[in-house]
Scaffold this motif. Structure first.
Motif, PDB file in Angstrom:
ATOM      1  N   PHE A  87       1.206   4.094  -2.897  1.00 17.94           N
ATOM      2  CA  PHE A  87       0.902   5.512  -2.715  1.00 17.94           C
ATOM      3  C   PHE A  87       2.036   6.391  -3.239  1.00 17.94           C
ATOM      4  N   THR A  95      -6.376   9.904   4.620  1.00 18.92           N
ATOM      5  CA  THR A  95      -6.380   8.429   4.677  1.00 18.92           C
ATOM      6  C   THR A  95      -7.627   7.937   5.403  1.00 18.92           C
ATOM      7  N   ILE A 111      -2.703  14.476   2.816  1.00 20.46           N
ATOM      8  CA  ILE A 111      -3.237  13.154   2.441  1.00 20.46           C
ATOM      9  C   ILE A 111      -4.417  12.812   3.335  1.00 20.46           C
ATOM     10  N   ILE A 158       0.978   4.190   4.633  1.00 24.06           N
ATOM     11  CA  ILE A 158       1.514   5.356   3.921  1.00 24.06           C
ATOM     12  C   ILE A 158       2.646   5.995   4.724  1.00 24.06           C
ATOM     13  N   ASP A 202       0.810  -1.227   0.000  1.00 17.09           N
ATOM     14  CA  ASP A 202       0.000   0.000   0.000  1.00 17.09           C
ATOM     15  C   ASP A 202       0.839   1.271   0.000  1.00 17.09           C
ATOM     16  N   GLY A 247      -7.832   8.233  -5.036  1.00 13.78           N
ATOM     17  CA  GLY A 247      -7.102   7.029  -4.646  1.00 13.78           C
ATOM     18  C   GLY A 247      -6.958   5.963  -5.727  1.00 13.78           C
ATOM     19  N   MET A 279      -3.297   5.084  -6.604  1.00 15.00           N
ATOM     20  CA  MET A 279      -2.679   4.294  -5.529  1.00 15.00           C
ATOM     21  C   MET A 279      -3.161   2.849  -5.596  1.00 15.00           C
ATOM     22  N   ILE A 309      -7.286   9.385  -0.573  1.00 16.98           N
ATOM     23  CA  ILE A 309      -7.115   7.994  -1.036  1.00 16.98           C
ATOM     24  C   ILE A 309      -8.450   7.304  -1.327  1.00 16.98           C
TER      25      ILE A 309
END
Ligand code: ATR
Length: 277
Positions: free
Chosen positions: A104, A191, A189, A133, A100, A241, A244, A218
């Motif tokens: 990213f 998340t 970011i 991340i 992950d 996202g 990613m 994301i």
């Protein structure tokens, strides 16, 4: 032989679309399927990987942590994150990795030629996605990471967790009640899952930000969260996202098949995904 993405629920996973496209393109003669499973099935599935009956697994919510106890070995970064999303047989051992964080960072490096070295990053959220991340941000030697989370205690826990690994890492608590990144912030970011419903709007005060600051949310469904909409309106570069998602899948694919995917491979899949929802 087959590969699976396992989780519960699994209905909405885009992983089969992504992997089956590359599997066909590279004529691997395999199939990637989704499987909704209960916790009790995890050891049996890992055994099938051990026997070579399953080529690889992707693990998604809620089993990213549970799977660890059944594996023979996990990578250092997966250990850092405390969660696994990719499983495969490596030197006769069932190995777990987490792709992950790398997914990213790669997505932003490719899309915006963003260089993480010495940047200041403002992270919203302190859940599983945030750990993945942040672990990779630290690997990339960012200058400073601010953490804001609705539940303050979880943000403090995350800060202490990474500081225990390396005291020199600059991690600072930011107030969730007044999300106001300072002028040094290069990248924001989100998340958290807040924004997945179209009714939800994460409000961030952009007053101090430079116009070169970037926002990544994301979340990929909806394609444009209210947060992205508001930042776009103010002229900031924004990314959802999906990149990613595809990049983390590409890292898994590379681990399973030792095939390095091209930007064209990535972009083709992204387009198919975009058209699928
Ligand atoms: P994931 O593994 O996807 O990160 P998670 O571990 O459940 O999922 O974390 C979800 C994150 O979204 C958390 O940071 C959570 O904040 P809390 O720690 O306060 O729970 C955040 N989150 C979820 N719903 C939210 C909401 N309605 N408002 C603000 N934050 C929310």
């Amino acid at each position: 032989m087959t590969l699976f993405v396992i989780g519960k629920p699994i209905k909405h996973s885009l992983s089969p679309i992504i992997h089956n496209f590359w599997i066909k393109k590279y004529k691997l003669g395999l199939e990637y399927k989704k499987m909704e499973v209960d916790l009790e099935s995890l050891p049996t599935l890992v055994e099938k990987v051990r026997k070579g009956e399953i080529t690889g697994l992707n693990i998604t919510l809620p089993y990213k942590k549970n799977i660890i106890s059944y594996l023979d070995e996990i990578s250092p970064s997966a250990k850092d994150i405390g969660a696994i999303n990719t499983v495969f047989l490596k030197k006769k051992k069932v190995f777990g990795e987490n792709t992950d964080g790398l997914g990213f960072t790669r997505s932003l490096e490719k899309k915006k030629k963003f260089n993480f070295f010495h940047k200041s990053i403002y992270v919203l959220g302190a859940g599983g996605a945030s750990y993945g991340i942040i672990s990779e941000l630290i690997n990339r030697k960012v200058k400073k990471i601010y953490i804001a989370n609705r539940t303050k205690q979880k943000a403090i826990q995350l800060i202490n967790y990474f500081k225990n690994k390396d005291r020199n890492i600059k991690l600072e608590l930011a107030h969730w009640e007044a999300l106001r990144p300072t002028s040094d912030v290069d990248l924001i970011i989100n998340t958290t899952s807040f924004g997945m419903s179209k009714k939800e709007t994460l409000r961030i005060n952009t007053k101090n930000l430079r116009n070169t600051s970037i926002l990544v949310d994301i979340i990929y469904s909806p394609k444009e969260t209210n947060l992205i909409r508001l930042f776009k309106k103010e002229g900031f570069f924004c990314m959802n996202g999906l990149s990613m998602l595809v990049e983390q899948a590409a890292v898994s694919f590379e681990l399973w098949f030792s095939i390095s995917l091209s930007n064209k491979d990535i972009e083709e899949v992204k387009k198919i995904c975009e058209e699928s929802y």
